[in-house]
Design a protein around this motif. Sequence first.
Motif, PDB file in Angstrom:
ATOM      1  N   PRO A   1      24.875  33.630  23.019  1.00 39.57           N
ATOM      2  CA  PRO A   1      25.985  33.588  23.975  1.00 39.57           C
ATOM      3  C   PRO A   1      25.888  34.758  24.951  1.00 39.57           C
ATOM      4  CG  PRO A   1      26.778  33.376  21.725  1.00 39.57           C
ATOM      5  CD  PRO A   1      25.336  33.719  21.634  1.00 39.57           C
ATOM      6  N   ARG A   2      26.109  34.473  26.214  1.00 37.12           N
ATOM      7  CA  ARG A   2      26.084  35.546  27.219  1.00 37.12           C
ATOM      8  C   ARG A   2      27.283  36.464  27.004  1.00 37.12           C
ATOM      9  NH1 ARG A   2      22.646  35.292  31.432  1.00 37.12           N
ATOM     10  NH2 ARG A   2      21.407  33.382  31.623  1.00 37.12           N
TER      11      ARG A   2
ATOM     12  N   LEU B   1      27.876  39.501  28.987  1.00 36.20           N
ATOM     13  CA  LEU B   1      28.392  40.261  30.130  1.00 36.20           C
ATOM     14  C   LEU B   1      29.722  39.693  30.629  1.00 36.20           C
ATOM     15  CD1 LEU B   1      25.266  41.250  32.251  1.00 36.20           C
ATOM     16  CD2 LEU B   1      26.118  42.190  30.122  1.00 36.20           C
ATOM     17  N   PRO B   2      29.889  38.340  30.685  1.00 42.19           N
ATOM     18  CA  PRO B   2      31.203  37.856  31.137  1.00 42.19           C
ATOM     19  C   PRO B   2      32.350  38.314  30.240  1.00 42.19           C
ATOM     20  CG  PRO B   2      29.583  36.072  31.203  1.00 42.19           C
ATOM     21  CD  PRO B   2      28.936  37.231  30.479  1.00 42.19           C
TER      22      PRO B   2
ATOM     23  N   LEU C   1      32.746  41.253  29.064  1.00 46.33           N
ATOM     24  CA  LEU C   1      33.004  42.695  29.203  1.00 46.33           C
ATOM     25  C   LEU C   1      34.015  43.015  30.293  1.00 46.33           C
ATOM     26  CD1 LEU C   1      29.391  44.156  28.946  1.00 46.33           C
ATOM     27  CD2 LEU C   1      31.056  43.720  27.123  1.00 46.33           C
ATOM     28  N   ILE C   2      34.241  42.070  31.208  1.00 46.62           N
ATOM     29  CA  ILE C   2      35.038  42.406  32.389  1.00 46.62           C
ATOM     30  C   ILE C   2      36.512  42.570  32.034  1.00 46.62           C
ATOM     31  CG2 ILE C   2      35.744  41.670  34.685  1.00 46.62           C
ATOM     32  CD1 ILE C   2      33.025  40.286  34.966  1.00 46.62           C
TER      33      ILE C   2
ATOM     34  N   ARG D   1      37.109  45.589  30.122  1.00 50.73           N
ATOM     35  CA  ARG D   1      36.431  46.777  30.677  1.00 50.73           C
ATOM     36  C   ARG D   1      35.669  47.498  29.562  1.00 50.73           C
ATOM     37  NH1 ARG D   1      41.675  45.059  32.166  1.00 50.73           N
ATOM     38  NH2 ARG D   1      42.664  46.796  33.290  1.00 50.73           N
ATOM     39  N   ALA D   2      34.979  46.719  28.766  1.00 49.02           N
ATOM     40  CA  ALA D   2      34.281  47.289  27.617  1.00 49.02           C
ATOM     41  C   ALA D   2      32.998  47.988  28.046  1.00 49.02           C
ATOM     42  CB  ALA D   2      33.962  46.177  26.616  1.00 49.02           C
TER      43      ALA D   2
ATOM     44  N   GLY E   1      23.603  35.294  35.204  1.00 48.90           N
ATOM     45  CA  GLY E   1      22.562  34.261  35.245  1.00 48.90           C
ATOM     46  C   GLY E   1      21.153  34.825  35.304  1.00 48.90           C
ATOM     47  N   PRO E   2      20.226  34.045  35.838  1.00 51.64           N
ATOM     48  CA  PRO E   2      18.802  34.419  35.781  1.00 51.64           C
ATOM     49  C   PRO E   2      18.452  35.700  36.545  1.00 51.64           C
ATOM     50  CG  PRO E   2      19.070  32.079  36.362  1.00 51.64           C
ATOM     51  CD  PRO E   2      20.431  32.690  36.388  1.00 51.64           C
TER      52      PRO E   2
ATOM     53  N   VAL F   1      29.296  45.833  35.424  1.00 57.85           N
ATOM     54  CA  VAL F   1      29.527  44.388  35.434  1.00 57.85           C
ATOM     55  C   VAL F   1      30.830  44.142  36.193  1.00 57.85           C
ATOM     56  CG1 VAL F   1      29.712  42.285  34.083  1.00 57.85           C
ATOM     57  CG2 VAL F   1      28.381  44.220  33.207  1.00 57.85           C
ATOM     58  N   CYS F   2      30.660  43.789  37.452  1.00 58.99           N
ATOM     59  CA  CYS F   2      31.813  43.605  38.332  1.00 58.99           C
ATOM     60  C   CYS F   2      32.228  42.140  38.370  1.00 58.99           C
ATOM     61  CB  CYS F   2      31.423  44.085  39.720  1.00 58.99           C
ATOM     62  SG  CYS F   2      32.728  43.885  40.927  1.00 58.99           S
ATOM     63  N   GLY F   3      31.256  41.256  38.413  1.00 60.37           N
ATOM     64  CA  GLY F   3      31.531  39.827  38.457  1.00 60.37           C
ATOM     65  C   GLY F   3      30.389  39.062  37.845  1.00 60.37           C
ATOM     66  N   GLN F   4      30.659  37.803  37.539  1.00 64.91           N
ATOM     67  CA  GLN F   4      29.649  36.929  36.911  1.00 64.91           C
ATOM     68  C   GLN F   4      29.842  35.533  37.492  1.00 64.91           C
ATOM     69  OE1 GLN F   4      27.469  37.930  33.584  1.00 64.91           O
ATOM     70  NE2 GLN F   4      27.473  39.317  35.317  1.00 64.91           N
TER      71      GLN F   4
ATOM     72  N   HIS G   1      28.760  32.128  36.291  1.00 67.24           N
ATOM     73  CA  HIS G   1      29.308  31.547  35.057  1.00 67.24           C
ATOM     74  C   HIS G   1      30.775  31.153  35.159  1.00 67.24           C
ATOM     75  CE1 HIS G   1      25.535  32.697  33.363  1.00 67.24           C
ATOM     76  NE2 HIS G   1      25.738  33.961  33.665  1.00 67.24           N
ATOM     77  N   TYR G   2      31.397  31.387  36.312  1.00 67.18           N
ATOM     78  CA  TYR G   2      32.844  31.151  36.378  1.00 67.18           C
ATOM     79  C   TYR G   2      33.204  29.678  36.223  1.00 67.18           C
ATOM     80  CZ  TYR G   2      33.524  35.955  38.024  1.00 67.18           C
ATOM     81  OH  TYR G   2      33.559  37.321  38.147  1.00 67.18           O
TER      82      TYR G   2
ATOM     83  N   PRO H   1      28.467  30.202  28.009  1.00 65.74           N
ATOM     84  CA  PRO H   1      27.078  30.013  28.429  1.00 65.74           C
ATOM     85  C   PRO H   1      26.139  30.839  27.554  1.00 65.74           C
ATOM     86  CG  PRO H   1      28.206  31.506  29.934  1.00 65.74           C
ATOM     87  CD  PRO H   1      29.258  30.989  28.978  1.00 65.74           C
TER      88      PRO H   1
ATOM     89  N   GLY I   1      32.048  46.813  31.877  1.00 60.30           N
ATOM     90  CA  GLY I   1      32.858  45.934  32.713  1.00 60.30           C
ATOM     91  C   GLY I   1      33.841  46.753  33.520  1.00 60.30           C
TER      92      GLY I   1
END
Lengths: 336, 336
Positions: free
Chosen positions: A260-261, A263-264, A266-267, A270-271, B226-227, B244-247, B250-251, B257, B275
């Motif tokens: 599972p990804r 990074l999404p 963490l936002i 704010r980890a 993503g990639p 990590v500001c945005g993703q 994957h939204y 994902p 994040g």
Amino acid sequence: MRDSNREWYFAERPEGEPSRDCFELRESDRPEPRYGELLVRVRYLSVDPYMRGRMRDTESYAEPWEVGDPMRGGVVGEVVESESERYEEGDFVTGEGTWADYSVLDADDVAPVDPDVAGLPAYLGVLGMPGRTAYFGLLDVAEPKPDDTVVVSGAAGAVGSVVGQIAKMSGCRVVGFAGSDEKTDWLTDDLGFDAAINYKTTDDYSAAVDDAAPDGVDVYFDNVGGPITDAVFTKLNLDARVAVCGQIAHYNDEGVPTGPRKLPMLIAPRAKVQGLLVGDYATRFGEASEQLGKWVASGELQHRETVVEGLENAPDAFLGLFSGDNIGKQVVQVSE
Amino acid sequence: MRDSNREWYFAERPEGEPSRDCFELRESDRPEPRYGELLVRVRYLSVDPYMRGRMRDTESYAEPWEVGDPMRGGVVGEVVESESERYEEGDFVTGEGTWADYSVLDADDVAPVDPDVAGLPAYLGVLGMPGRTAYFGLLDVAEPKPDDTVVVSGAAGAVGSVVGQIAKMSGCRVVGFAGSDEKTDWLTDDLGFDAAINYKTTDDYSAAVDDAAPDGVDVYFDNVGGPITDAVFTKLNLDARVAVCGQIAHYNDEGVPTGPRKLPMLIAPRAKVQGLLVGDYATRFGEASEQLGKWVASGELQHRETVVEGLENAPDAFLGLFSGDNIGKQVVQVSE
């Protein structure tokens, strides 16, 4: 003192899970220390998960072993010949040596050992590299605060068991993942963990974390990776901190494992997620050793070692790390 | 001033990619400001990727929208009726309003706008929330040092374009990923990026990063996931920092994902991944606005807005974010 010496060599790079074929035991003459060196009769040697990384043919933090190199790692033993003024015969020392009956170490690179403070194997565990990893990884990277919930994977291992106890001393609620009931019982009954989850008999890690950490996760100290980590990442609280110390679930993977990804995830909280290596704290090892020694001496910090007997069985001790054979620190007893 | 008001409402939760069916335009009477409030004739409204998160029925940092709620977001416009002593008719202000011809805002929650410093749309971009996100995300979370290599994904977007320029001012080598040759040309020819990669025409992102960042990556400012992110993570240098500001990639994913596991990649470089949400820096917004305003006024910080005309086209402007229609900040012009 025998004139011959047995020593393990790295015989073959593994693909996937290593086997005994990766190691070869050779017999040769006992080595001679040169000026500034010590000949150490090895009592205990350390096997550690990070060694799997050195078996790969890729540059990383620890230099890759070449096929034909001697197996190296932490040892503790007795000085039987000294070419240094700093140590004399009969002293006990610890440092990086070889998987051997006798190993030559540079006197500048060893530390003295006091067998009266703790048994010799402890100097490869709680009072050695794993203990220092736990100390700096938890206190400097994860920065636990009182009332934080701290989750530890590999909690019954050499690093995790120390992490959990220091987290308890820091006033945290502590939850450990481990791989047998004997291990989880040790965590809760002896080490004071608030809860422990046997990941081999639990199906739903997410529900188990919800039960054990109802207020979510403020600190995750990760030694393992894989599905445990996947579950814990979905429970991170605001300003959570994740110390990535090890990922033993993936050390035998060939290619890049997927999952599972994260990074999404963490936002919103704010980890912060950070990889750590204990070598970065080398200038502060004295501080850690002093504090860990005090805690061990006072009984506040408990430790346990799993001992495999006989140099000839060192590869098995190493391979057992990947099936979780050890409780606490895995060592090999080379001599009495 | 018209007596009627058009306003967009959230009509339907999307599954996967949102469509125009998620939005409904309704006509009603022009609202009346109450004590302390302002009636603002909206000139420009902001559409932002984070709004996709508010369309989900799950708690996150921004409260989820309920079906039937008005669409909310940043607006800039002219005060046409004031029930506050702090602003008078004819003043220009910015704050969170609604996707409408006229919107009522609390005078305490708006900021004054000086149309002489920059055009009104800039107050939704470089001088608004995206600019502040770039400022704090880069300087506080990623902490660039001179000679660092900084990689930015979504580099031609509202946040990324500011990140890259501040990184250049910080003495860094800057590499941007963007989705068209027009965008990459803008980055390198106008904004001073050292290199830019068109991810839609490049097959091998890993090789492209090697070319553009031959010394590896010290800072990665990620707006996308993503990639692109998968490739950049394999290039992290010692002590690398990832903000990590945005993703946005994957939204629109339903479920979680999957992708290459990244935690094992963090240990050797001791990388830190964090994040970020700009709201955490609210007490320092004044500092950011002053600095960003100076840079814009001096021409050191360039900005660009993509304008969709007509309130009726606001949903299309929002949906276009996910196909990368915008260069710089995407806004909707509601009135002249």
